[in-house]
Scaffold this active site. Structure first.
Site, PDB file in Angstrom:
ATOM      1  N   SER A   1      -7.521   8.284  -1.630  1.00  0.00           N
ATOM      2  CA  SER A   1      -8.085   7.369  -0.637  1.00  0.00           C
ATOM      3  C   SER A   1      -8.380   6.042  -1.319  1.00  0.00           C
ATOM      4  O   SER A   1      -9.022   6.013  -2.369  1.00  0.00           O
ATOM      5  CB  SER A   1      -9.369   7.956  -0.035  1.00  0.00           C
ATOM      6  OG  SER A   1      -9.922   7.083   0.919  1.00  0.00           O
TER       7      SER A   1
ATOM      8  N   ASP B   1       0.812  -1.220   0.000  1.00  0.00           N
ATOM      9  CA  ASP B   1       0.000   0.000   0.000  1.00  0.00           C
ATOM     10  C   ASP B   1       0.847   1.272   0.000  1.00  0.00           C
ATOM     11  O   ASP B   1       0.313   2.370  -0.092  1.00  0.00           O
ATOM     12  CB  ASP B   1      -0.935  -0.004   1.221  1.00  0.00           C
ATOM     13  CG  ASP B   1      -2.125   0.926   1.042  1.00  0.00           C
ATOM     14  OD1 ASP B   1      -2.599   1.079  -0.092  1.00  0.00           O
ATOM     15  OD2 ASP B   1      -2.585   1.506   2.031  1.00  0.00           O
TER      16      ASP B   1
ATOM     17  N   GLN C   1      -5.013  -1.818  -7.357  1.00  0.00           N
ATOM     18  CA  GLN C   1      -5.728  -0.965  -6.411  1.00  0.00           C
ATOM     19  C   GLN C   1      -6.489   0.106  -7.173  1.00  0.00           C
ATOM     20  O   GLN C   1      -6.000   0.628  -8.184  1.00  0.00           O
ATOM     21  CB  GLN C   1      -4.739  -0.303  -5.443  1.00  0.00           C
ATOM     22  CG  GLN C   1      -5.386   0.503  -4.328  1.00  0.00           C
ATOM     23  CD  GLN C   1      -4.355   1.105  -3.375  1.00  0.00           C
ATOM     24  OE1 GLN C   1      -4.004   2.268  -3.480  1.00  0.00           O
ATOM     25  NE2 GLN C   1      -3.865   0.305  -2.440  1.00  0.00           N
TER      26      GLN C   1
END
Length: 315
Positions: free
Chosen positions: A244, A217, A296
């Site tokens: 986000s 991440d 992602q």
């Protein structure tokens, strides 16, 4: 400010640690909020959820994939409770779901699948890009220090880099830029970083995968904004105002890697628009083995406004 900030870094073992409450119920022990972030670092939530799920699986099965959604930001003020459900028990594959709960609200959900390894099957991988070795690449701490001392930047921007420097020095993950904003002949833009867990214990393979979940991440969705040329600081429509994570997936293809060694993280953004961006990532060991593939999607908003209906979005 002439030299780097000397700070004792956090331990990755502390970041991943959860307390077992019942057979399928776990609770976080520590939570970290990155600088200027809306809530707890997503990679920490992923890794703690993975630790919880791994503790509910026969060690004969190895984690091979995870798919998760971040439903709302997590607060560092209250522990997160991870509830694991045994969804499927098969001969070759088993499946677990994990709900992360805080103050009675589900803030994160994950499905993860575990497989009995089949190393005799044929294999294929994309080759590792050619990059300088980690020893010859600049540390992120040194880059932030250089920028914090750059007198051509405004005092506010220099102070921001100093705060980033402090945070990066305390991180349990070391990062060195291998190649940034590399444009290929077809126009594809790549960002490549060497990443390594600092002072890592001798974890077995299942928990190396949990650490990789934490690493996955870092800098990931931010590469979408950088691909579009958005800036972190300043004024105008080309300034990044929000990132986000919405969802995150990882596919593991090796049990033979150690996050205490340098891993090359290659990131690309194939598409961004409508306030969102999707990024793809590949993680290689130094010998060129592709050990994991990640994807992602996240909110990526610039300082530009369209028509409004008078309501405020929670995202």
């Amino acid at each position: 400010m002439d030299g780097p900030i000397q700070a004792e870094h956090e331990q990755i073992s502390t970041a991943l640690e959860v307390e077992k409450l019942e057979a399928s119920l776990f609770r976080s022990k520590s939570l970290w909020v990155p600088w200027k972030a809306r809530g707890v670092f997503g990679g920490q939530v992923i890794s703690q959820a993975l630790v919880s799920a791994t503790n509910c699986v026969d060690p004969a099965y190895g984690l091979h994939s995870l798919h998760c959604y971040f439903l709302t930001s997590a607060s560092p003020a209250t522990p997160i409770v991870y509830s694991v459900e045994r969804v499927r028990e098969g001969r070759s594959y088993v499946t677990r779901s994990v709900k992360a709960i805080q103050n009675g609200q589900t803030i994160f959900i994950m499905m993860c699948s575990f497989q009995k390894p089949e190393p005799w099957q044929p294999s294929y991988q994309w080759p590792m890009p050619e990059v300088p070795p980690p020893e010859s690449c600049e540390r992120e701490e040194d880059r932030y220090l250089r920028l914090a001392n750059d007198q051509t930047l405004s005092p506010n921007v220099r102070e921001a880099f100093r705060e980033r420097l402090t945070e990066r020095s305390r991180s349990p993950i070391a990062i060195r830029a291998a190649r940034e904003h590399l444009v290929s002949s077809d126009g594809t833009i790549s960002y490549m970083y060497w990443m390594q867990a600092r002072s890592i214990p001798e974890y077995p393979a299942p928990f190396q995968k949990c650490i990789l979940g934490y690493i996955s991440d870092l800098f990931f969705i931010a590469s979408a904004g950088r691909t579009m040329g958005l800036k972190r600081y300043g004024k105008g429509p080309d300034v990044l105002t929000m990132t986000s994570t919405i969802d995150h997936s990882i596919y593991y293809y090796s049990d033979h890697f150690h996050c205490g060694d340098w891993l090359l993280y290659v990131m690309r953004c194939p598409r961004a628009g409508s306030g969102r961006g999707v990024v793809h990532g590949r993680m290689y060991t130094q010998d060129g083995t592709l050990v994991a593939v990640a994807s992602q999607e996240g909110v990526v908003r610039a300082n530009t406004r369209g028509p409004t209906d008078g309501t405020k979005s929670k995202l």
